[in-house]
Design a protein around this motif. Structure first.
Motif, mmCIF file in Angstrom:
data_model
loop_
_atom_site.group_PDB
_atom_site.id
_atom_site.type_symbol
_atom_site.label_atom_id
_atom_site.label_comp_id
_atom_site.label_asym_id
_atom_site.label_seq_id
_atom_site.Cartn_x
_atom_site.Cartn_y
_atom_site.Cartn_z
ATOM 1 N N SER A 118 -37.690 -2.254 77.745
ATOM 2 C CA SER A 118 -37.830 -2.960 76.471
ATOM 3 C C SER A 118 -36.505 -3.518 75.956
ATOM 4 O O SER A 118 -36.501 -4.476 75.185
ATOM 5 C CB SER A 118 -38.418 -2.018 75.411
ATOM 6 N N SER A 119 -35.374 -2.932 76.372
ATOM 7 C CA SER A 119 -34.089 -3.380 75.844
ATOM 8 C C SER A 119 -33.757 -4.780 76.347
ATOM 9 O O SER A 119 -34.063 -5.140 77.475
ATOM 10 C CB SER A 119 -32.976 -2.404 76.248
ATOM 11 N N ARG A 120 -33.099 -5.541 75.486
ATOM 12 C CA ARG A 120 -32.798 -6.935 75.808
ATOM 13 C C ARG A 120 -31.726 -7.042 76.883
ATOM 14 O O ARG A 120 -31.832 -7.832 77.812
ATOM 15 C CB ARG A 120 -32.335 -7.646 74.529
ATOM 16 N N TYR A 121 -30.653 -6.268 76.731
ATOM 17 C CA TYR A 121 -29.526 -6.353 77.654
ATOM 18 C C TYR A 121 -29.517 -5.185 78.636
ATOM 19 O O TYR A 121 -30.052 -4.114 78.370
ATOM 20 C CB TYR A 121 -28.194 -6.346 76.887
ATOM 21 N N GLY A 122 -28.878 -5.404 79.766
ATOM 22 C CA GLY A 122 -28.560 -4.316 80.681
ATOM 23 C C GLY A 122 -29.734 -3.749 81.437
ATOM 24 O O GLY A 122 -30.071 -2.572 81.274
ATOM 25 N N ASN A 123 -30.360 -4.553 82.304
ATOM 26 C CA ASN A 123 -31.456 -4.031 83.112
ATOM 27 C C ASN A 123 -30.899 -3.085 84.173
ATOM 28 O O ASN A 123 -29.992 -3.436 84.929
ATOM 29 C CB ASN A 123 -32.220 -5.177 83.780
ATOM 30 N N VAL A 124 -31.457 -1.873 84.237
ATOM 31 C CA VAL A 124 -30.908 -0.825 85.091
ATOM 32 C C VAL A 124 -31.029 -1.148 86.582
ATOM 33 O O VAL A 124 -30.333 -0.536 87.408
ATOM 34 C CB VAL A 124 -31.595 0.531 84.808
#
Length: 390
Positions: free
Chosen positions: A169-175
């Motif tokens: 769900s977070s906008r930045y920093g895809n793991v």
């Protein structure tokens, strides 16, 4: 309202100024709570947590403060960096794992007074001059080493296609970027062997750290001009070892750096890399600096395109594939919404400069001051036997 540009200096602008200064604003001070102590408003980013290492300056430090008031005067007074021939490294070699040495502004000043820094910056200027008045598609000498470098970067691009972003769900920093980064690191040594002559295979211990630090940070999932500078340092190391020569410089920009830029944009868009230490609207760009230097050099003495041409959408659409500067502007306009003058005021101001030669010399000075002399960026720079700490 359409931005107004004038080639004539304003009453507050120095006549020899390379390009207009960034817009001024009321300085804000930020308390540990993450709120401005002057206006009470929230800061752009939360304050970084206390570091266990007191000498470490968080990479985000520039993001919560406007540039010092004297920055533009410093850039104006700085001599335009000049190109230098790369000093070849002579055997016997004593390659070593490169380490970080810079912890303070005193260390940065020490580095800038060294021959190593002058030669590295001179290499960047030489790359800029090699592409002067050339389109990206212009014929150039492409050695087997340059072809191998392009092949390595193309392999890294293919990794992105094989490692899709993770649902989150977070906008930045895809793991999922960490998986890509780990795969890149695991193959780094074998990549070096592809273009290093046998007698230089031992150089991998020194080259690999520069290479792996060129594509962003896996912990923070971010990328910025410090990582880009590491890529330039990696190319500089290859030049010092004689793997690439002066005849290769145009291809290093038009083939290798172009492929690197393609990779970094793909990583940025696929995994939503966060800008590392971005100045927000007060900086040149969230992620890159060098393509603006190389791209402005390409456009020097162009018959039709001037700095103000970046506001012509037809020009951007038809010539972005040939000129790095236009490519960068076009990319920014695609990923940022709103008026260009509002989200990129520095680039908007530069478009008012009368010619590309002044843009190029101003950007070279700005790169020296705003990138190579900033502790939060240069604290990550590496030193070994090829780039020595003197």
């Amino acid at each position: 309202m359409e931005p107004h540009h004038s080639a004539s200096p304003s009453p507050h602008q120095q006549p020899d100024q390379p390009f207009p200064p960034p817009p001024t604003a009321h300085p804000h001070q930020h308390a540990a709570t993450g709120a401005c102590v002057n206006c009470g408003g929230p800061t752009s980013y939360p304050c970084p947590p206390p570091s266990a290492n007191p000498t470490y300056i968080p990479i985000r430090a520039p993001a919560v403060n406007l540039p010092p008031a004297n920055t533009k005067e410093t850039i104006i007074r700085t001599p335009v960096p000049q190109s230098q021939k790369v000093s070849p490294l002579s055997p016997p070699y004593q390659f070593q794992y490169p380490t970080k040495k810079i912890q303070s502004q005193i260390d940065v000043d020490r580095f800038h007074s060294s021959d190593a820094c002058q030669n590295f910056l001179g290499f960047v200027v030489a790359l800029s001059e090699s592409i002067r008045s050339h389109k990206l598609s212009d014929p150039c000498h492409v050695s087997s080493a340059v072809s191998a470098l392009v092949s390595v970067l193309q392999t890294l691009i293919s990794y992105v296609d094989e490692i899709p972003p993770a649902p989150q769900s977070s906008r930045y920093g895809n793991v999922a970027y960490r998986t890509w980064h780990e795969r890149m690191c695991s193959g780094a040594e074998s990549f070096m062997i592809q273009f290093l002559p046998k007698e230089l295979h031992s150089a991998t211990v020194e080259l690999v750290p520069y290479f792996t630090d060129s594509f962003g940070n896996a912990s923070r999932i971010d990328y910025g001009t410090g990582h880009e500078t590491n890529f330039a340092a990696w190319l500089y190391c290859l030049a010092r070892l004689g793997v690439v020569k002066e005849d290769d410089y145009q291809a290093l920009v038009a083939r290798v750096f172009l492929k690197y830029l393609e990779l970094m944009r793909k990583l940025q868009l696929t995994y939503n890399l966060e800008p590392a230490g971005s100045h927000g609207v007060w900086g040149l760009d969230d992620y890159h600096f060098l393509p603006f230097i190389f791209g402005s050099s390409q456009l020097i003495d162009h018959k039709y395109m001037k700095p103000k041409s970046i506001h012509n959408q037809d020009i951007l659409e038809n010539f972005s594939n040939e000129y790095l500067y236009l490519s960068c502007i076009s990319f920014i306009k695609k990923v940022k919404k709103g008026l260009f003058a509002e989200h990129s005021p520095m680039l908007d101001d530069i478009s008012g400069v009368p010619n590309w030669n002044k843009v190029n010399s101003g950007l070279l000075k700005m790169y020296k001051i705003e990138v190579l002399q900033k502790v939060p960026i240069m604290q990550h720079f590496l030193f070994g036997s090829i780039i020595r700490w003197e």
